[in-house]
Design a protein around this motif. Sequence first.
Motif, short mmCIF file in Angstrom:
data_model
loop_
_atom_site.label_atom_id
_atom_site.label_comp_id
_atom_site.label_asym_id
_atom_site.label_seq_id
_atom_site.Cartn_x
_atom_site.Cartn_y
_atom_site.Cartn_z
N SER A 77 0.82 -1.21 0.00
CA SER A 77 0.00 0.00 0.00
C SER A 77 0.85 1.26 0.00
O SER A 77 0.50 2.26 -0.63
CB SER A 77 -0.92 0.01 1.23
N THR A 94 -4.71 -0.41 -2.63
CA THR A 94 -4.22 -0.28 -1.26
C THR A 94 -5.18 -0.92 -0.28
O THR A 94 -6.33 -1.22 -0.61
CB THR A 94 -4.06 1.20 -0.84
N ALA A 95 -4.70 -1.08 0.95
CA ALA A 95 -5.61 -1.42 2.04
C ALA A 95 -6.46 -0.20 2.38
O ALA A 95 -6.04 0.94 2.19
CB ALA A 95 -4.80 -1.86 3.26
N LEU A 97 -7.49 1.21 5.28
CA LEU A 97 -7.02 2.16 6.29
C LEU A 97 -5.80 2.94 5.79
O LEU A 97 -5.64 4.12 6.08
CB LEU A 97 -6.69 1.44 7.59
N ALA A 98 -4.95 2.28 5.01
CA ALA A 98 -3.80 2.99 4.44
C ALA A 98 -4.28 4.11 3.52
O ALA A 98 -3.70 5.20 3.49
CB ALA A 98 -2.92 2.01 3.67
N THR A 121 -3.25 -10.38 6.17
CA THR A 121 -2.15 -10.16 7.11
C THR A 121 -2.41 -10.84 8.44
O THR A 121 -3.56 -11.05 8.85
CB THR A 121 -1.89 -8.66 7.32
N THR A 148 1.15 0.48 5.79
CA THR A 148 0.40 -0.62 5.18
C THR A 148 -0.50 -1.27 6.22
O THR A 148 -0.37 -1.07 7.43
CB THR A 148 1.34 -1.69 4.61
N ASP A 149 -1.43 -2.11 5.75
CA ASP A 149 -2.32 -2.82 6.65
C ASP A 149 -1.57 -3.69 7.65
O ASP A 149 -1.93 -3.73 8.83
CB ASP A 149 -3.31 -3.66 5.85
N PHE A 153 -2.18 -3.40 11.47
CA PHE A 153 -2.63 -4.63 12.12
C PHE A 153 -1.78 -4.92 13.35
O PHE A 153 -2.29 -5.31 14.41
CB PHE A 153 -2.55 -5.79 11.13
N ASN A 216 -8.16 -6.76 9.47
CA ASN A 216 -7.73 -6.58 8.09
C ASN A 216 -8.72 -5.64 7.41
O ASN A 216 -9.91 -5.97 7.29
CB ASN A 216 -7.72 -7.91 7.34
N THR A 217 -8.28 -4.47 6.96
CA THR A 217 -9.22 -3.58 6.29
C THR A 217 -9.31 -3.94 4.81
O THR A 217 -8.47 -4.65 4.27
CB THR A 217 -8.82 -2.10 6.46
N ALA A 296 -10.97 1.02 13.01
CA ALA A 296 -9.53 0.86 12.92
C ALA A 296 -8.78 2.16 13.17
O ALA A 296 -7.65 2.16 13.68
CB ALA A 296 -9.15 0.33 11.53
#
Length: 299
Positions: A77, A94-95, A97-98, A121, A148-149, A153, A216-217, A296
């Motif tokens: 991401s 991307t993830a 949340l990122a 992840t 990144t996720d 995480f 995990n988003t 998150a």
Amino acid sequence: MKLSWSRVLRHAALLMMSFTSLVALQARAATTAAPAEIRVDYAYYSPESLVIKHFGWLEEEFKPDQTSIRWVLSLGSNRALEYLNSGAVDFGSTAGLAAVLGRANGNPIRAVYVFSRPEWTALVVSKDSPIHSLADLKGKKIAATRGTDPFLFTLRALKTAGLSRDDVEIVNLQHPDGRVALVKGQVDAWAGLDPHMAAAQVDDGARLLYRNVGFNTYGFLNVREAFANQYPQAVGRVLKVYEKARVWIIAHPDDTAKILADESKVSLPVAKLQLERNDFSDPVPGDTQRAALKAAAPI
């Protein structure tokens, strides 16, 4: 990175562009010629991107317009966000949340598609590791890629055990390098990302120390806001191709696994394990994703 909760929520709301709002954007815009080139990332964690690239579906879609398609590999991401921010790509994977954090820090992007609901992840340790709980990570080295996720995480996982990032040493390594560091014993744990995480399990006997699919988003396909404003119809056509790929993946899991294995240079069992951890049923960004991001963001 310090962000006020209200600011994160405000930018999360701005980030989420549903298909309905995209149609409204198209209606407001005059018919615009397709661009001469569309730059799209492909990522081993985005099966749709690999399928589309494999079959040349974007090239086929834009062939009448003589629009060329340039593919750019994103290894995480953080790389996809860098490429979006610099204009190196028009669409980046991307993830969730990122993407929100990128938007909150001024990256002018919008999420226009959910390519999967993954469990991509987890916190990973080597097969002979003496670490058996999150509490055992105190004072240990954890490999994770910032932005990144897997990194986010890790922070959420540590919090469930009453730990913070100050209680561990986070080693900033890109995802495949994190796996290598774990195998060589240079770190005690690794915030994995598929397919590298699946490969570590299958090929190295690595063990998943902590799993939580809720941490995990979602996987977002993001577009540069400037591109969406200038070429709204092209955005819609790209999404049509992504939707074609999503439906194809659901109908052809074995063929998808082979494409994933070939592109990411992993074995077929690794690719199948990765795909088993993905839910492709809900592609439209909306309230479900917003709720996950709100849960998150405080970390």
